[in-house]
Design a protein around this motif. Structure first.
Motif: not given
Length: 195
Positions: A94-115
């Motif tokens: 659940a933690t791995v996939y929630a992290t992936l969701g935060a990084l790739s599916k979150e639509y309320r904020y601009p995408p997180i950049r690697e930097s």
């Protein structure tokens, strides 16, 4: 000369081997490992499964639980993803996939950049129970989360996201799309929060 794919596979294997032989991880350490792998190659799902299965969290999390991962920068949220209900067999998954969701599916904020990744503070909220309550006064916003539900709509505010229960209610109803005059049910979210 090694290709980019073989380099990424080597990095993933070294991370997985390190996890397999490491002490028990905290949930936030697992978020950090997941982000490292994510930004190394936006890896396919088989690699995420391997990461989730090879990660060991505290034994008290052997049962499925709802998990939210929140990523913040300078105290302000940058992404949050998860579920109040168990969706995976383990808290590690659940933690791995929630992290992936935060990084790739979150639509309320601009995408997180690697930097930006190294500047983010992870928080993991592991849901232990959802308890129906009759009154908003039963919610302590510094300790409890709040879920409001009406039919198929639900909105969540996590523990510590607000100092006032009325504010939590207004925000949770907005997230769920519950109109001011609609009836709804209140639930206390009892959770462990890791920062």
């Amino acid at each position: 000369m090694r290709t980019r794919q073989s380099l990424v596979l080597g990095l993933l294997m070294s991370l997985l081997c390190g996890l397999a032989h490491a002490d028990t991880l905290t949930p936030t350490q697992l978020v950090q490992k997941t982000g490292q792998v994510y930004f190394s190659n936006h890896s396919p799902s088989a690699q995420w499964n391997a990461l989730a299965l090879s990660s060991r969290l505290n034994e008290r999390y052997s049962k499925p639980r709802g998990v939210f991962v929140t990523l913040s920068r300078n105290g302000k949220p940058r992404a949050c993803w998860g579920s109040a209900y168990p969706q995976y067999k383990t808290v590690s998954e659940a933690t791995v996939y929630a992290t992936l969701g935060a990084l790739s599916k979150e639509y309320r904020y601009p995408p997180i950049r690697e930097s930006e990744w190294p500047l983010l503070q992870p928080q993991v909220t592991v849901v232990k129970a959802l308890q129906p309550v009759n009154r908003l006064a039963a919610i302590n916003p510094l300790r409890d989360g709040l879920m409001v539900r009406q039919g198929g709509k639900a909105g969540v505010m996590l523990p510590g996201e607000a100092r006032d229960a009325n504010y939590m209610l207004v925000q949770a109803k907005l997230k769920a799309g519950i109109a001011p005059n609609e009836k709804f049910q209140l639930y206390r979210i009892v959770a462990d929060v890791y920062q």
